[in-house]
Design a protein around this motif. Structure first.
Motif, PDB file in Angstrom:
ATOM      1  N   GLY A 120      14.174  22.648   1.477  1.00  0.00           N
ATOM      2  CA  GLY A 120      15.350  21.927   1.279  1.00  0.00           C
ATOM      3  C   GLY A 120      15.591  20.590   0.155  1.00  0.00           C
ATOM      4  O   GLY A 120      16.424  19.925   0.281  1.00  0.00           O
ATOM      5  N   GLY A 121      14.552  20.615  -0.695  1.00  0.00           N
ATOM      6  CA  GLY A 121      14.562  19.498  -1.559  1.00  0.00           C
ATOM      7  C   GLY A 121      13.705  18.524  -1.202  1.00  0.00           C
ATOM      8  O   GLY A 121      13.650  17.454  -2.110  1.00  0.00           O
ATOM      9  N   VAL A 122      13.314  18.451  -0.018  1.00  0.00           N
ATOM     10  CA  VAL A 122      12.280  17.380   0.374  1.00  0.00           C
ATOM     11  C   VAL A 122      10.812  17.520  -0.242  1.00  0.00           C
ATOM     12  O   VAL A 122      10.347  18.572  -0.208  1.00  0.00           O
ATOM     13  N   PRO A 123      10.158  16.709  -1.116  1.00  0.00           N
ATOM     14  CA  PRO A 123       9.032  16.449  -1.760  1.00  0.00           C
ATOM     15  C   PRO A 123       7.809  16.557  -0.923  1.00  0.00           C
ATOM     16  O   PRO A 123       8.169  15.694   0.118  1.00  0.00           O
ATOM     17  N   ILE A 124       6.673  16.987  -1.321  1.00  0.00           N
ATOM     18  CA  ILE A 124       5.377  16.539  -0.752  1.00  0.00           C
ATOM     19  C   ILE A 124       4.992  15.353  -1.565  1.00  0.00           C
ATOM     20  O   ILE A 124       5.084  15.128  -2.527  1.00  0.00           O
TER      21      ILE A 124
ATOM     22  N   VAL B 294      18.920   7.353  -1.807  1.00  0.00           N
ATOM     23  CA  VAL B 294      17.979   8.330  -1.142  1.00  0.00           C
ATOM     24  C   VAL B 294      18.177   8.400   0.370  1.00  0.00           C
ATOM     25  O   VAL B 294      17.736   9.230   0.807  1.00  0.00           O
ATOM     26  N   PHE B 295      19.034   7.534   0.722  1.00  0.00           N
ATOM     27  CA  PHE B 295      19.336   7.538   2.289  1.00  0.00           C
ATOM     28  C   PHE B 295      20.338   8.538   2.427  1.00  0.00           C
ATOM     29  O   PHE B 295      20.519   8.880   4.018  1.00  0.00           O
ATOM     30  N   PHE B 296      20.585   9.207   1.769  1.00  0.00           N
ATOM     31  CA  PHE B 296      21.841  10.335   1.863  1.00  0.00           C
ATOM     32  C   PHE B 296      21.305  11.844   1.120  1.00  0.00           C
ATOM     33  O   PHE B 296      22.148  12.677   0.888  1.00  0.00           O
ATOM     34  N   THR B 297      19.987  11.667   1.234  1.00  0.00           N
ATOM     35  CA  THR B 297      19.346  13.049   0.707  1.00  0.00           C
ATOM     36  C   THR B 297      18.606  13.795   1.696  1.00  0.00           C
ATOM     37  O   THR B 297      18.634  13.360   2.997  1.00  0.00           O
ATOM     38  N   PRO B 298      18.310  15.141   1.501  1.00  0.00           N
ATOM     39  CA  PRO B 298      17.529  15.681   2.574  1.00  0.00           C
ATOM     40  C   PRO B 298      16.192  15.137   3.032  1.00  0.00           C
ATOM     41  O   PRO B 298      15.778  15.459   4.139  1.00  0.00           O
ATOM     42  N   SER B 299      15.636  14.360   2.428  1.00  0.00           N
ATOM     43  CA  SER B 299      14.706  13.290   2.706  1.00  0.00           C
ATOM     44  C   SER B 299      14.945  12.366   3.479  1.00  0.00           C
ATOM     45  O   SER B 299      13.849  11.645   4.098  1.00  0.00           O
ATOM     46  N   ALA B 300      16.153  11.979   3.996  1.00  0.00           N
ATOM     47  CA  ALA B 300      16.578  10.694   4.608  1.00  0.00           C
ATOM     48  C   ALA B 300      15.886  10.639   5.908  1.00  0.00           C
ATOM     49  O   ALA B 300      15.297   9.627   6.480  1.00  0.00           O
TER      50      ALA B 300
ATOM     51  N   ILE C  28       0.853  -1.097   0.080  1.00  0.00           N
ATOM     52  CA  ILE C  28      -0.008  -0.161  -0.015  1.00  0.00           C
ATOM     53  C   ILE C  28       0.823   1.200   0.141  1.00  0.00           C
ATOM     54  O   ILE C  28       0.625   2.097  -0.760  1.00  0.00           O
ATOM     55  N   PHE C  29       1.849   1.208   0.909  1.00  0.00           N
ATOM     56  CA  PHE C  29       2.732   2.165   0.787  1.00  0.00           C
ATOM     57  C   PHE C  29       3.409   2.640  -0.541  1.00  0.00           C
ATOM     58  O   PHE C  29       3.647   3.640  -0.981  1.00  0.00           O
ATOM     59  N   ALA C  30       3.882   1.337  -1.276  1.00  0.00           N
ATOM     60  CA  ALA C  30       4.620   1.675  -2.393  1.00  0.00           C
ATOM     61  C   ALA C  30       3.384   2.035  -3.478  1.00  0.00           C
ATOM     62  O   ALA C  30       3.711   3.251  -4.294  1.00  0.00           O
ATOM     63  N   VAL C  31       2.310   1.799  -3.501  1.00  0.00           N
ATOM     64  CA  VAL C  31       1.159   2.339  -4.342  1.00  0.00           C
ATOM     65  C   VAL C  31       1.103   3.734  -4.158  1.00  0.00           C
ATOM     66  O   VAL C  31       0.778   4.670  -5.137  1.00  0.00           O
ATOM     67  N   LEU C  32       1.081   4.165  -2.960  1.00  0.00           N
ATOM     68  CA  LEU C  32       1.106   5.589  -2.534  1.00  0.00           C
ATOM     69  C   LEU C  32       2.086   6.487  -3.269  1.00  0.00           C
ATOM     70  O   LEU C  32       2.197   7.717  -3.657  1.00  0.00           O
ATOM     71  N   GLY C  33       3.302   5.785  -3.551  1.00  0.00           N
ATOM     72  CA  GLY C  33       4.323   6.302  -4.196  1.00  0.00           C
ATOM     73  C   GLY C  33       4.362   6.642  -5.770  1.00  0.00           C
ATOM     74  O   GLY C  33       4.912   7.354  -6.425  1.00  0.00           O
ATOM     75  N   LEU C  34       3.173   6.134  -6.187  1.00  0.00           N
ATOM     76  CA  LEU C  34       2.553   6.422  -7.558  1.00  0.00           C
ATOM     77  C   LEU C  34       1.892   7.600  -7.854  1.00  0.00           C
ATOM     78  O   LEU C  34       1.945   8.155  -8.772  1.00  0.00           O
ATOM     79  N   MET C  35       1.597   8.154  -6.636  1.00  0.00           N
ATOM     80  CA  MET C  35       0.913   9.636  -6.727  1.00  0.00           C
ATOM     81  C   MET C  35       1.988  10.372  -6.982  1.00  0.00           C
ATOM     82  O   MET C  35       3.219  10.333  -6.500  1.00  0.00           O
ATOM     83  N   PRO C  36       1.918  11.573  -7.685  1.00  0.00           N
ATOM     84  CA  PRO C  36       3.271  12.286  -7.989  1.00  0.00           C
ATOM     85  C   PRO C  36       3.728  13.372  -6.933  1.00  0.00           C
ATOM     86  O   PRO C  36       2.758  13.362  -6.007  1.00  0.00           O
ATOM     87  N   LYS C  37       5.011  13.566  -6.836  1.00  0.00           N
ATOM     88  CA  LYS C  37       5.510  14.353  -5.646  1.00  0.00           C
ATOM     89  C   LYS C  37       5.745  15.686  -6.227  1.00  0.00           C
ATOM     90  O   LYS C  37       5.544  15.945  -7.339  1.00  0.00           O
ATOM     91  N   PHE C  38       5.572  16.612  -5.106  1.00  0.00           N
ATOM     92  CA  PHE C  38       5.793  17.880  -5.573  1.00  0.00           C
ATOM     93  C   PHE C  38       7.022  18.398  -4.729  1.00  0.00           C
ATOM     94  O   PHE C  38       7.182  18.289  -3.650  1.00  0.00           O
ATOM     95  N   ASP C  39       7.932  18.951  -5.720  1.00  0.00           N
ATOM     96  CA  ASP C  39       9.311  19.248  -4.966  1.00  0.00           C
ATOM     97  C   ASP C  39       8.937  20.874  -4.811  1.00  0.00           C
ATOM     98  O   ASP C  39       8.583  21.550  -5.380  1.00  0.00           O
ATOM     99  N   LEU C  40       9.708  21.118  -3.518  1.00  0.00           N
ATOM    100  CA  LEU C  40       9.413  22.738  -2.996  1.00  0.00           C
ATOM    101  C   LEU C  40      10.767  22.788  -2.733  1.00  0.00           C
ATOM    102  O   LEU C  40      11.378  22.540  -1.813  1.00  0.00           O
TER     103      LEU C  40
END
Length: 185
Positions: free
Chosen positions: A31-35, A81-87, A15-27
């Motif tokens: 700091g580059g962390v997307p919605i 991805v574990f070394f980005t501002p989203s980590a 289910i978590f992976a399916v939610l990843g199919l929704m587009p992200k919004f970069d802000l």
């Protein structure tokens, strides 16, 4: 661990992976962390599965992402991805699900909607942001205060996700209460 628990953990990771199919919004201000919609996946895993299973579902997600599967919003995956501002947010999903599940268990005698909303806000916003803000500050030139300010933009969307999670939990509890594992012993 019982086979049924393993299936449930895998289901919520999916289910978590399916939610990843929704587009992200970069802000650029964050700091580059997307919605993304995926913080709702951590809320759902904890609220529905309980602390242990919810955290295990998120650990399974991290493992699959580390293997390179592009299941994060925007088709991201791999060790990078574990070394980005989203980590901080990525690692925080485990703690968010654990806390949300623990709160659902503690509040099991209260109304499902209210319990799920409290659990989602505390686990999926407060705890998740604690990890996310720290990670953002470490990976950008933002101070902790500035990272916290940047995260304010996420609150309205995450509040909506918390309400949606509570509605899902309430609906499931009405139709199939045994599926709300966080409320069973």
């Amino acid at each position: 661990m019982k086979d049924r628990s393993l299936v449930q953990i895998a289901l919520y990771a999916a289910i978590f992976a399916v939610l990843g199919l929704m587009p992200k919004f970069d802000l650029p201000i964050a700091g580059g962390v997307p919605i993304t919609a995926q913080s709702m996946g951590a809320m759902l895993a904890g609220v529905m599965l309980g602390a242990k299973r919810g955290a295990l579902a998120m650990l399974l997600v991290l493992f699959v992402v580390a293997l390179g599967a592009p299941i994060l919003a925007g088709g991201r995956g791999g060790l990078g991805v574990f070394f980005t501002p989203s980590a901080g947010f990525i690692f925080g999903w485990v703690a968010a699900a654990f806390v949300a599940g623990g709160l659902m268990s503690l509040l099991r005698r209260q109304a499902v909607f209210a319990s799920a909303l409290i659990a989602s806000v505390v686990g999926g916003i407060v705890v998740l942001y604690a990890f996310g803000i720290a990670g953002m500050a470490l990976k950008t030139d933002l101070s902790l205060i500035d990272a916290a300010k940047a995260c304010l933009i996420f609150i309205p969307g995450d509040a909506i996700k918390a309400v949606l999670t509570a509605l899902v939990a309430q609906t499931v509890a009405r139709g199939m209460p045994e599926a709300l594992l966080s409320r069973t012993r």
